[in-house]
Write an enzyme that holds these catalytic residues in place. Structure first.
Site, PDB file in Angstrom:
ATOM      1  N   LYS A  70      26.995  50.288 -38.915  1.00 18.92           N
ATOM      2  CA  LYS A  70      28.084  49.118 -38.778  1.00 18.92           C
ATOM      3  C   LYS A  70      28.987  49.439 -40.108  1.00 18.92           C
ATOM      4  CE  LYS A  70      28.827  44.077 -38.442  1.00 18.92           C
ATOM      5  NZ  LYS A  70      28.141  42.489 -38.515  1.00 18.92           N
ATOM      6  N   SER A 145      29.293  39.777 -34.392  1.00 17.76           N
ATOM      7  CA  SER A 145      30.382  40.771 -34.949  1.00 17.76           C
ATOM      8  C   SER A 145      29.907  41.998 -35.101  1.00 17.76           C
ATOM      9  CB  SER A 145      30.686  40.343 -36.465  1.00 17.76           C
ATOM     10  OG  SER A 145      29.570  40.713 -37.098  1.00 17.76           O
ATOM     11  N   SER A 169      25.114  37.740 -35.518  1.00 16.66           N
ATOM     12  CA  SER A 169      26.049  38.821 -35.106  1.00 16.66           C
ATOM     13  C   SER A 169      25.276  39.976 -34.786  1.00 16.66           C
ATOM     14  CB  SER A 169      26.868  39.404 -36.356  1.00 16.66           C
ATOM     15  OG  SER A 169      27.970  38.309 -36.246  1.00 16.66           O
TER      16      SER A 169
HETATM   17  N1  GLN Z   1      29.956  34.443 -34.946  1.00 16.42           N
HETATM   18  C1  GLN Z   1      29.595  34.019 -36.411  1.00 16.42           C
HETATM   19  C2  GLN Z   1      30.873  33.858 -37.328  1.00 16.42           C
HETATM   20  O1  GLN Z   1      31.908  34.174 -36.637  1.00 16.42           O
HETATM   21  C3  GLN Z   1      28.562  35.004 -36.938  1.00 16.42           C
HETATM   22  C4  GLN Z   1      29.003  36.133 -37.500  1.00 16.42           C
HETATM   23  C5  GLN Z   1      28.030  37.036 -37.872  1.00 16.42           C
HETATM   24  O2  GLN Z   1      26.736  36.591 -38.031  1.00 16.42           O
HETATM   25  N2  GLN Z   1      28.531  37.887 -38.887  1.00 16.42           N
HETATM   26  O3  GLN Z   1      30.625  33.669 -38.245  1.00 16.42           O
END
Ligand code: GLN
Length: 470
Positions: A70, A145, A169
């Site tokens: 990532k 994400s 995410s």
């Molecule tokens: N969807 C969550 C957010 O927008 C989790 C994001 C993540 O785990 N990086 O914060």
């Protein structure tokens, strides 16, 4: 569609059927063909991957295996941009500890995967490099994400990938793409070299085609790191040790709050199927309660935004990345660089985070959210006094359509309701795909375990996966 698992390619490599450089070439060819439609990778250096592959030690556990990473996990000499304009010219001068460990195990870091900017999002649409598409149905989002990591593995252009999970995410995109995604216990894998979003919640973890590969990657990635003060000193173990052991007598909690009418029919059916499968395998399903389940989203978005507003203050146009050109005052340089460098979701969170930390509002929001966090952790401690693992959905629905403008930010935030609790409480969690009808969107099932019980978590996930593969 899948490219082949770690264990498959390890056999091919160690038998000499293919060389590490040939494997990189083969994967790169697949990637060149499929990536334009998926937008799973946002940068790639075939030569660097081939140089690393040529030196790979096949006697090591991941010898010769390319692993996608990532874009928020630092790789020395590679762009590490967090899919943000703010870091568009940033090349990392060092490897994250997770990447050092991959290299030490013989793996080949392979390409930077797309993501929501600074890991803020649930759909992969908040990227400065364009949205990622779901390989199962390109009209739908892959989740986020870690959108690119999930889409690359599910789309057959990665063998395995690293992601980060702050509120879901890793697990949520794994669920939306039909692969395995695991968030280990907070502190199990060093965060050194992971660009910070919300430091008390962030955790690196694997996205893989099956639970066996997830265990293989955990075996390499876990362990104490003096460069991360929150890294756990808990002894590591062989996370593959319990794979294949039966789960007779295991007590699996089903929180009554998770049987919500807000779950889509597909998700409710998947949960039903998981209950039946676990029962058939000899596990005992026990009703438990997580009384503060409804408050987790509010608490998370206060804490995550508060930490993000502090962490992202380092991006000021002076030290890293994007700087607005021209002569101006220091204040203008900060604000103009941030105005252009950050996308709308990142700005929304910085503003929200600054607000909840400001004097006068701190006690009403931030301090209260921390109290809710403690209550959520206590709910899990109470539940785990009765059960070994907890079962639940990953997300309330399968993957939404791309660019669905009818969803407000608040509706999007609510979709994290089942993944956030593990981050607030620091628990390990895994998403595994539940079989669906041909052509249907994937739906994952989540299992959660007490701190440091990853081996047990993988044991149960593997048992379900094996049953569903029959
Ligand atoms: N969807 C969550 C957010 O927008 C989790 C994001 C993540 O785990 N990086 O914060």
């Amino acid at each position: 569609m899948l490219f082949g698992t770690i264990s498959h390619w390890r056999k091919q490599l160690t038998s000499g059927a293919i060389s590490p450089v040939e494997l990189v070439d083969e994967l790169a060819a697949q990637m060149s063909a499929a990536n334009p439609a998926l937008n799973a990778y946002i940068s790639f250096d075939t030569e660097a991957a081939k140089t690393a592959a040529a030196q790979a030690d096949l006697s090591k556990p991941l010898g010769g295996i390319p692993v996608a990473v990532k874009d928020n996990i630092c790789i020395k000499g590679a762009p590490t941009r967090c899919a943000s304009r703010m870091l568009e010219n940033f090349v990392s001068p060092y490897d994250a500890t997770a990447v050092c460990k991959l290299r030490a195990a013989g793996a080949v870091p392979f390409g930077r995967t797309n993501m929501d900017e600074f890991a803020m999002g649930s759909a992969g649409e908040n990227s400065a490099f364009g949205a990622t598409h779901n390989p199962v149905n390109p009209a739908h989002v892959p989740g986020g994400s870690s959108s690119g990591s999930a889409a690359a593995v599910a789309g057959g252009i990665a063998i395995a990938a690293l992601g980060s999970d702050t509120g879901g995410s890793i697990r949520q995109p794994a669920s939306h793409c039909g692969i395995v995604g695991m968030k280990p216990t907070y502190g199990r894998i060093s965060r050194y070299g992971l660009v910070a979003f919300a430091s008390s919640l962030d955790q690196i973890g694997p996205l893989t085609q099956n639970t066996e590969d997830a265990a293989t990657l955990l075996n390499v990635l876990c362990g104490h790191d003096t460069k991360d003060s929150t890294s756990s000193t808990h002894a590591t173990e062989d996370f593959s040790a319990l794979l294949g052991h039966d789960i007779k007598g295991l007590r699996i909690g089903l929180p009554k709050e998770y049987l919500s009418s807000g779950n889509s029919p597909e998700v409710a059916a998947a949960l039903d199927k998981a209950v039946k499968t676990l029962t058939n395998l000899g596990a005992e399903i026990v009703e438990v309660s997580l009384p503060h389940a409804e408050a987790v989203v509010s608490a998370y978005y206060i804490i995550a935004c508060a930490e993000a507003s502090s962490n992202l203050s380092r991006f000021d146009g002076i030290r890293y990345g994007y700087r607005t050109p021209g002569n101006m005052s220091l204040d203008d340089l900060y604000s103009k660089s941030r105005e252009t460098g950050f996308g709308p979701e990142v700005k929304r969170r910085i503003i929200l985070g600054t607000y909840v930390l400001s004097s006068g509002f701190y006690d009403a929001y931030y301090a209260k959210a921390q109290k809710v966090r403690a209550l959520v952790a206590q709910d899990f401690a109470d539940a785990f006094a009765k059960v070994d693992l907890i079962l639940g959905p990953v997300a309330p629905t399968p993957a939404p359509k791309l660019h669905d403008t009818s969803l407000t930010p608040l509706q999007v935030y609510l979709s994290d309701i089942y993944t956030i609790p593990a981050n607030l409480a620091g628990l390990p969690g895994i998403s595994i795909p539940c079989p669906q009808a041909e052509g249907a969107l994937p739906v994952g099932i989540q299992l959660l375990a007490p701190h440091f019980a990853e081996a047990r978590l993988l044991q149960a996930a593997h048992a379900m996966e094996s049953e569903w593969a029959k």
